[in-house]
Design a protein around this motif. Structure first.
Motif, PDB file in Angstrom:
ATOM      1  N   GLY A  10      59.927  14.653  67.725  1.00 37.98           N
ATOM      2  CA  GLY A  10      61.015  14.089  66.945  1.00 37.98           C
ATOM      3  C   GLY A  10      61.583  15.024  65.935  1.00 37.98           C
ATOM      4  O   GLY A  10      62.646  14.780  65.423  1.00 37.98           O
ATOM      5  N   LEU A  11      60.900  16.142  65.667  1.00 37.74           N
ATOM      6  CA  LEU A  11      61.438  17.101  64.690  1.00 37.74           C
ATOM      7  C   LEU A  11      62.847  17.440  65.033  1.00 37.74           C
ATOM      8  O   LEU A  11      63.681  17.731  64.228  1.00 37.74           O
ATOM      9  N   LEU A  12      63.023  17.490  66.234  1.00 36.51           N
ATOM     10  CA  LEU A  12      64.282  18.086  66.591  1.00 36.51           C
ATOM     11  C   LEU A  12      65.222  17.152  67.234  1.00 36.51           C
ATOM     12  O   LEU A  12      65.955  17.527  68.078  1.00 36.51           O
ATOM     13  N   GLY A  60      69.151  30.919  68.908  1.00 39.75           N
ATOM     14  CA  GLY A  60      68.735  31.567  70.141  1.00 39.75           C
ATOM     15  C   GLY A  60      67.591  30.915  70.869  1.00 39.75           C
ATOM     16  O   GLY A  60      66.461  31.390  70.819  1.00 39.75           O
ATOM     17  N   GLY A  61      67.844  29.827  71.534  1.00 31.06           N
ATOM     18  CA  GLY A  61      66.822  29.182  72.352  1.00 31.06           C
ATOM     19  C   GLY A  61      65.924  28.291  71.519  1.00 31.06           C
ATOM     20  O   GLY A  61      65.483  28.666  70.438  1.00 31.06           O
ATOM     21  N   LEU A 312      54.567  38.589  70.853  1.00 26.45           N
ATOM     22  CA  LEU A 312      55.290  39.209  71.954  1.00 26.45           C
ATOM     23  C   LEU A 312      55.877  40.557  71.537  1.00 26.45           C
ATOM     24  O   LEU A 312      55.906  40.918  70.350  1.00 26.45           O
ATOM     25  N   ALA A 313      56.355  41.306  72.503  1.00 27.53           N
ATOM     26  CA  ALA A 313      56.834  42.661  72.260  1.00 27.53           C
ATOM     27  C   ALA A 313      57.989  42.705  71.257  1.00 27.53           C
ATOM     28  O   ALA A 313      58.142  43.683  70.518  1.00 27.53           O
ATOM     29  N   ASP A 314      58.813  41.660  71.235  1.00 22.86           N
ATOM     30  CA  ASP A 314      59.952  41.642  70.302  1.00 22.86           C
ATOM     31  C   ASP A 314      59.576  41.153  68.911  1.00 22.86           C
ATOM     32  O   ASP A 314      60.439  41.038  68.033  1.00 22.86           O
ATOM     33  N   GLY A 315      58.288  40.848  68.688  1.00 27.65           N
ATOM     34  CA  GLY A 315      57.824  40.390  67.379  1.00 27.65           C
ATOM     35  C   GLY A 315      57.750  38.886  67.241  1.00 27.65           C
ATOM     36  O   GLY A 315      57.245  38.379  66.230  1.00 27.65           O
ATOM     37  N   SER A 316      58.247  38.146  68.221  1.00 25.30           N
ATOM     38  CA  SER A 316      58.256  36.686  68.153  1.00 25.30           C
ATOM     39  C   SER A 316      56.938  36.104  68.642  1.00 25.30           C
ATOM     40  O   SER A 316      56.086  36.811  69.200  1.00 25.30           O
ATOM     41  N   PHE A 317      56.799  34.807  68.425  1.00 24.18           N
ATOM     42  CA  PHE A 317      55.670  34.049  68.949  1.00 24.18           C
ATOM     43  C   PHE A 317      56.204  32.899  69.782  1.00 24.18           C
ATOM     44  O   PHE A 317      57.184  32.251  69.398  1.00 24.18           O
ATOM     45  N   GLY A 322      60.565  26.530  70.805  1.00 29.24           N
ATOM     46  CA  GLY A 322      61.359  27.744  70.812  1.00 29.24           C
ATOM     47  C   GLY A 322      60.804  28.829  69.917  1.00 29.24           C
ATOM     48  O   GLY A 322      59.919  28.596  69.090  1.00 29.24           O
ATOM     49  N   PRO A 323      61.343  30.046  70.052  1.00 28.91           N
ATOM     50  CA  PRO A 323      60.772  31.194  69.344  1.00 28.91           C
ATOM     51  C   PRO A 323      60.978  31.179  67.836  1.00 28.91           C
ATOM     52  O   PRO A 323      60.162  31.743  67.110  1.00 28.91           O
ATOM     53  N   THR A 324      62.052  30.555  67.344  1.00 30.29           N
ATOM     54  CA  THR A 324      62.240  30.532  65.882  1.00 30.29           C
ATOM     55  C   THR A 324      61.177  29.670  65.214  1.00 30.29           C
ATOM     56  O   THR A 324      60.560  30.075  64.221  1.00 30.29           O
TER      57      THR A 324
END
Length: 346
Positions: A10-12, A60-61, A312-317, A322-324
């Protein structure tokens, strides 16, 4: 985002009379931040900085909205960089402008759901007294609300919503008549942070919310999701939320606090079995730090190893939403190593 785990989705649809001043790093940290922590955090910061839109939010996603922006904002504030002139000062200002611009000027609601409202209110509270309003709207539309004005409006909106709620908590909608401990935790922590920053929050509002959590906490330390006691399933996230709100509301005298903290400290290696892991870690880190620093230190070593393996390689988790969200909550769990956010003070 209702974690029970039902509520996380429900957060989103997803503490002081003056503004808190930032303390010198040595006061809060007390020791050098480990290299692994700094490397993980810096890579995550770079990801969030590069993926932020010009409007200040994250698209972004996955999920987006004021609450997600508030989480990412806190990651920047927690890094120790100067929020007004440092490396990420423009990211911070853009995030704040985005949140304030989306706020309902009449109700104070930071929309999407009360999850968004709670996390956005928390972000505003952590920025208040730290980010200089004189620079906030430079190069943008003038005559917008200050951080303090937006925070006061958000507090008013949360209290108005609570007054409609017979349980003394909150649900997804600001007009919701029922409540759950996941949404209620997000809003209550935001209110407690606002109070800590010097915004007037009635004692009655805090007391009603804490009473709601106390009624939802069993003698064993488990915390129910919604509908009163009964139908328990183990949720380290909910138990951590309960521990945290008791601690920062200064109610460590309650037997419910002792029960929830005891449950957590006996299961320090159990978080890997949880759904919505980043959400669980976010609350578990703060609950253990506020309740038992030695237990937090043991748990934190496990956390650093786990995050080092999953970044991950781009620094995200990766994350369920989603990644944010995944990156912000993972880094905020790690941010206790820095301890720059006022809400992270003991």
């Amino acid at each position: 985002m209702s974690v029970g785990v039902a509520g996380f989705a429900g957060l989103l649809l997803l503490v002081t009379a003056l503004p808190a001043a930032a303390q010198p790093p040595a006061v809060r940290v007390g020791e050098v931040v480990p290299r692994d922590v700094r490397e993980i955090y810096d890579r995550g910061l770079q990801y969030l900085a590069s993926s932020q839109s010009e409007a200040g939010n994250w698209n972004g996603g996955g999920d987006n909205g004021p609450g997600v922006t508030g989480m990412a904002l806190m990651v920047f504030l927690a890094s120790g960089e100067d929020p007004n002139f440092g490396l990420y000062s423009n990211n911070i200002r853009r995030a704040l402008r985005s949140m304030i611009s989306q706020q309902n000027a009449s109700t104070g609601y930071l929309g999407g759901s009360m999850y968004h409202h709670g996390f956005a209110m928390l972000g505003l509270a952590e920025a208040y007294g730290t980010v200089d309003d004189r620079h906030l709207w430079e190069g943008a539309e003038p005559n917008r609300r200050s951080i303090g004005q937006a925070l006061e409006l958000a507090v008013r909106g949360a209290i108005t919503s609570q007054k409609k709620n017979s349980y003394g908590g909150w649900r997804y909608s600001p007009d919701g008549s029922d409540a759950d401990t996941s949404v209620s935790g997000a809003v209550l922590v935001g209110l407690l942070a606002a109070r800590n920053a010097g915004i007037e929050v009635p004692d009655e509002a805090i007391d009603r919310a804490i009473n709601y959590f106390a009624k939802m906490t069993s003698d064993s330390g488990q915390v129910a999701y919604a509908g009163g006691l009964g139908g328990f399933n183990e949720s380290i996230a909910r138990i951590s939320i309960g521990t945290l709100v008791y601690a920062i509301a200064r109610r460590k005298d309650l037997p419910q606090f002792k029960a929830t903290l005891g449950y957590l400290t006996q299961r320090l290696d159990n978080s890997g079995q949880q759904h919505y892991l980043e959400y669980t870690r976010y609350y578990q880190s703060q609950a253990l730090f506020q309740g038992d620093v030695e237990a937090w230190e043991k748990w934190n070593k496990l956390l650093v190893r786990q995050l080092k393996q999953t970044q991950l390689a781009d620094g995200s988790f990766p994350g369920q939403h989603g990644p944010t969200v995944g990156t912000s909550m993972s880094l905020l769990a790690l941010a206790l190593n820095y301890r720059f956010l006022p809400i992270y003070e003991r």
